[in-house]
Design a protein around this motif. Structure first.
Motif, PDB file in Angstrom:
ATOM      1  N   LYS A 175      -5.371  38.315   9.441  1.00 10.96           N
ATOM      2  CA  LYS A 175      -6.042  37.473  10.593  1.00 10.96           C
ATOM      3  C   LYS A 175      -5.057  36.230  10.618  1.00 10.96           C
ATOM      4  N   GLU A 176      -5.194  35.523   9.501  1.00 14.66           N
ATOM      5  CA  GLU A 176      -4.160  34.195   9.494  1.00 14.66           C
ATOM      6  C   GLU A 176      -2.804  34.423   9.706  1.00 14.66           C
ATOM      7  N   ASP A 177      -2.138  35.487   9.421  1.00 15.11           N
ATOM      8  CA  ASP A 177      -0.725  35.854   9.253  1.00 15.11           C
ATOM      9  C   ASP A 177      -0.225  35.804  10.668  1.00 15.11           C
ATOM     10  N   GLN A 178      -0.994  35.906  11.833  1.00 16.90           N
ATOM     11  CA  GLN A 178      -0.572  35.784  13.332  1.00 16.90           C
ATOM     12  C   GLN A 178       0.310  34.834  13.489  1.00 16.90           C
ATOM     13  N   LEU A 179      -0.045  33.840  12.818  1.00 17.61           N
ATOM     14  CA  LEU A 179       0.509  32.593  13.078  1.00 17.61           C
ATOM     15  C   LEU A 179       1.689  32.114  12.219  1.00 17.61           C
ATOM     16  N   VAL A 180       2.913  31.599  12.709  1.00 15.52           N
ATOM     17  CA  VAL A 180       3.948  31.251  11.609  1.00 15.52           C
ATOM     18  C   VAL A 180       3.663  29.685  11.399  1.00 15.52           C
ATOM     19  N   ILE A 181       3.570  29.257  10.172  1.00 10.46           N
ATOM     20  CA  ILE A 181       3.268  28.009   9.762  1.00 10.46           C
ATOM     21  C   ILE A 181       4.116  27.342   8.659  1.00 10.46           C
ATOM     22  N   ASN A 182       4.957  26.350   9.180  1.00  8.14           N
ATOM     23  CA  ASN A 182       6.019  25.855   8.076  1.00  8.14           C
ATOM     24  C   ASN A 182       5.686  24.482   7.609  1.00  8.14           C
ATOM     25  N   ALA A 183       5.264  24.507   6.412  1.00  8.14           N
ATOM     26  CA  ALA A 183       4.828  22.961   5.717  1.00  8.14           C
ATOM     27  C   ALA A 183       5.754  22.662   4.941  1.00  8.14           C
ATOM     28  N   SER A 184       7.009  22.791   5.203  1.00  6.09           N
ATOM     29  CA  SER A 184       8.065  22.170   4.401  1.00  6.09           C
ATOM     30  C   SER A 184       8.746  20.892   4.698  1.00  6.09           C
ATOM     31  N   LEU A 185       9.105  20.213   3.808  1.00  9.42           N
ATOM     32  CA  LEU A 185       9.361  18.690   4.300  1.00  9.42           C
ATOM     33  C   LEU A 185      10.894  18.475   3.849  1.00  9.42           C
ATOM     34  N   ASP A 186      11.417  17.718   4.412  1.00 11.74           N
ATOM     35  CA  ASP A 186      12.996  17.413   4.065  1.00 11.74           C
ATOM     36  C   ASP A 186      12.918  15.832   3.239  1.00 11.74           C
ATOM     37  N   GLY A 187      13.366  15.986   1.951  1.00  7.65           N
ATOM     38  CA  GLY A 187      13.318  14.729   1.152  1.00  7.65           C
ATOM     39  C   GLY A 187      14.427  13.721   1.121  1.00  7.65           C
ATOM     40  N   THR A 188      15.316  14.156   2.107  1.00  2.28           N
ATOM     41  CA  THR A 188      16.634  13.171   1.932  1.00  2.28           C
ATOM     42  C   THR A 188      16.502  11.842   2.176  1.00  2.28           C
TER      43      THR A 188
ATOM     44  N   LEU B  41       1.037  -1.136   0.020  1.00  3.22           N
ATOM     45  CA  LEU B  41       0.139   0.001  -0.114  1.00  3.22           C
ATOM     46  C   LEU B  41       0.981   1.230   0.104  1.00  3.22           C
ATOM     47  N   ILE B  42       0.628   2.181  -0.898  1.00  4.75           N
ATOM     48  CA  ILE B  42       1.211   3.408  -1.147  1.00  4.75           C
ATOM     49  C   ILE B  42       0.019   4.336  -0.697  1.00  4.75           C
ATOM     50  N   GLN B  43       0.467   5.050   0.200  1.00  6.98           N
ATOM     51  CA  GLN B  43      -0.622   5.904   1.004  1.00  6.98           C
ATOM     52  C   GLN B  43      -0.021   7.613   0.918  1.00  6.98           C
ATOM     53  N   ILE B  44      -0.912   8.683   0.284  1.00  8.55           N
ATOM     54  CA  ILE B  44      -0.499   9.852   0.552  1.00  8.55           C
ATOM     55  C   ILE B  44      -1.021  10.326   1.889  1.00  8.55           C
ATOM     56  N   SER B  45       0.054  11.166   2.371  1.00 15.51           N
ATOM     57  CA  SER B  45      -0.299  11.799   3.550  1.00 15.51           C
ATOM     58  C   SER B  45       0.135  13.118   3.328  1.00 15.51           C
ATOM     59  N   SER B  46       0.243  13.971   4.706  1.00 19.69           N
ATOM     60  CA  SER B  46       0.566  15.447   4.585  1.00 19.69           C
ATOM     61  C   SER B  46       1.432  16.212   5.478  1.00 19.69           C
ATOM     62  N   TRP B  47       1.859  17.164   5.091  1.00 18.74           N
ATOM     63  CA  TRP B  47       2.833  17.975   6.289  1.00 18.74           C
ATOM     64  C   TRP B  47       1.938  18.293   7.382  1.00 18.74           C
ATOM     65  N   ARG B  48       0.377  18.211   7.239  1.00 18.99           N
ATOM     66  CA  ARG B  48      -0.401  18.627   8.356  1.00 18.99           C
ATOM     67  C   ARG B  48      -0.381  17.528   9.711  1.00 18.99           C
ATOM     68  N   VAL B  49       0.394  16.560   9.390  1.00 19.94           N
ATOM     69  CA  VAL B  49       0.478  15.819  10.821  1.00 19.94           C
ATOM     70  C   VAL B  49       1.481  16.637  11.617  1.00 19.94           C
ATOM     71  N   PHE B  50       2.075  17.649  11.168  1.00 20.55           N
ATOM     72  CA  PHE B  50       2.980  18.406  12.206  1.00 20.55           C
ATOM     73  C   PHE B  50       2.213  19.515  12.459  1.00 20.55           C
ATOM     74  N   ASP B  51       2.722  20.441  13.612  1.00 27.05           N
ATOM     75  CA  ASP B  51       2.009  21.592  13.791  1.00 27.05           C
ATOM     76  C   ASP B  51       2.567  22.878  13.107  1.00 27.05           C
ATOM     77  N   GLY B  52       3.671  22.700  12.234  1.00 28.89           N
ATOM     78  CA  GLY B  52       4.062  23.629  11.447  1.00 28.89           C
ATOM     79  C   GLY B  52       5.019  24.693  12.205  1.00 28.89           C
ATOM     80  N   LYS B  53       5.400  24.627  13.362  1.00 32.07           N
ATOM     81  CA  LYS B  53       5.959  25.495  14.162  1.00 32.07           C
ATOM     82  C   LYS B  53       7.592  25.395  14.218  1.00 32.07           C
ATOM     83  N   LYS B  54       8.032  24.305  13.420  1.00 26.37           N
ATOM     84  CA  LYS B  54       9.532  24.117  13.317  1.00 26.37           C
ATOM     85  C   LYS B  54      10.145  25.105  12.407  1.00 26.37           C
ATOM     86  N   LYS B  55      11.143  25.702  12.517  1.00 28.17           N
ATOM     87  CA  LYS B  55      11.801  26.780  11.716  1.00 28.17           C
ATOM     88  C   LYS B  55      12.250  25.880  10.452  1.00 28.17           C
TER      89      LYS B  55
END
Ligand SMILES: NC(=O)c1ccc[n+]([C@@H]2O[C@H](COP(=O)([O-])OP(=O)(O)OC[C@H]3O[C@@H](n4cnc5c(N)ncnc54)[C@H](OP(=O)(O)O)[C@@H]3O)[C@@H](O)[C@H]2O)c1
Length: 294
Positions: free
Chosen positions: A247-260, A96-110
């Motif tokens: 309104k939305e910009d108050q929050l820093v959200i990082n959706a980037s993933l490391d593909g190493t 099974l190959i399943q697509i998931s998302s960066w949304r499993v993280f809280d987005g607070k990491k730099k």
């Protein structure tokens, strides 16, 4: 090798079907009427009947805003249906190959998130993805979970088509300099899925969770400026400054993933998105012109 694609009419699924066809890989991509993930009995029956070597699930609930208002529907697709699918695959020894998302993280990491980072979803959608992933771990040993950042495509609903439509309608939605991610074309994701599929069919035994996004992180506001510059080559757009979503910009959200890990395991390198974005915007307007000419 026989591949079953679920979600073949979606942004990623459509591109994947093209690539599988080009590669001469035998696959089926039933539509939702024939293969509704939420119809658990039918899913189990069909997987038993078709007995695919690899199941690629690109279908899923994906609207974070709506998910907050209808959590049970979101969990029904991204957790319960995935759990049922994982069990059905395990019973037939299908991978099974399943697509998931960066949304499993809280987005607070730099920095970009790696597979070693512990998920901490803050949204309903993120929680549903994370619980779905756990179900796969529990029930289907032969699995690849592929987490993605921002998906863009010339068709369907995504950040870029939303912006292009808002330029036409002159109803500009605000974007956020504090929201960061990696725009990744659906075609690029399909390329990655094909690469993984081919290597699984060669007997590679590296099950687990992987991250992929195109190279280069950008913030949502700067992306909107680039899309505007590209779109201005095809249409006379009278916009001087783009609005910031205060309104939305108050929050820093990082959706980037490391593909190493994906690169080291499968040899699949991230591709840059800028030239692909230019092509995407060109195709978007050419498609409009072709439709007008018919
Ligand atoms: N878009 C992003 O930025 C992003 C980022 C990270 C991860 N993802 C995830 O990647 C996956 C694919 O994204 P996408 O943008 O390609 O999605 P999409 O364009 O919305 O396509 C979703 C596909 O899933 C199918 N589907 C939905 N519910 C189903 C059900 N109950 N049974 C069977 N099929 C069903 C849809 O069928 P119909 O055509 O019948 O509706 C469609 O083919 C989703 O899980 C999404 O959450 C997306």
């Amino acid at each position: 090798m026989e591949v079953l694609v679920i979600g073949g009419s979606g942004q990623i699924g459509r591109e994947l079907c093209h690539l599988l066809e080009e590669a001469g890989i035998s696959f089926m991509a039933p539509d939702r009427e024939e293969f509704d993930l939420e119809n658990h009995k039918n899913v189990s029956r069909q997987i038993k009947k078709w007995h695919p070597d690899i199941v690629i699930n690109t279908a899923g609930y994906r609207d974070a805003g709506h998910a907050t208002n209808e959590p049970s529907r979101c969990f029904s697709i991204n957790r319960d249906a995935v759990s049922n699918l994982a069990r059905a695959c395990a019973l037939q020894n299908s991978a099974l190959i399943q697509i998931s998302s960066w949304r499993v993280f809280d987005g607070k990491k730099k920095e970009a998130y790696s597979e070693k980072d512990t998920p901490n979803p803050e949204s309903v959608l993120g929680n549903a993805f994370w619980q779905g992933e756990q179900q796969i771990h529990q029930h289907c040993p032969k699995h690849i979970i592929l987490r993605l950042s921002w998906i863009i495509s010339e068709k369907g609903h995504n950040r870029v088509t939303r912006l292009l439509k808002s330029f036409e309608e002159e109803k500009l939605a605000g974007t956020c300099p504090n929201h960061k991610g990696c725009p990744t074309t659906a075609i690029d994701v399909a390329r990655v899925l094909l690469g993984i599929t081919q290597q699984i069919s060669c007997g590679i035994d590296v099950w687990g969770t992987y991250h992929y996004n195109a190279s280069e992180t950008i913030d949502e506001y700067s992306l909107a400026e680039i899309v505007l510059a590209e779109a201005s080559q095809y249409r006379d757009i009278q916009i001087e400054t783009l609005p910031v979503d205060e309104k939305e910009d108050q929050l820093v959200i990082n959706a980037s993933l490391d593909g190493t890990k994906l690169k080291h395991t499968f040899g699949i390198k991230p591709r840059p998105w800028r030239s692909a974005l230019a092509q995407l915007v060109r195709n978007y307007y050419q498609k409009d012109e072709q439709e007008e000419a018919v």
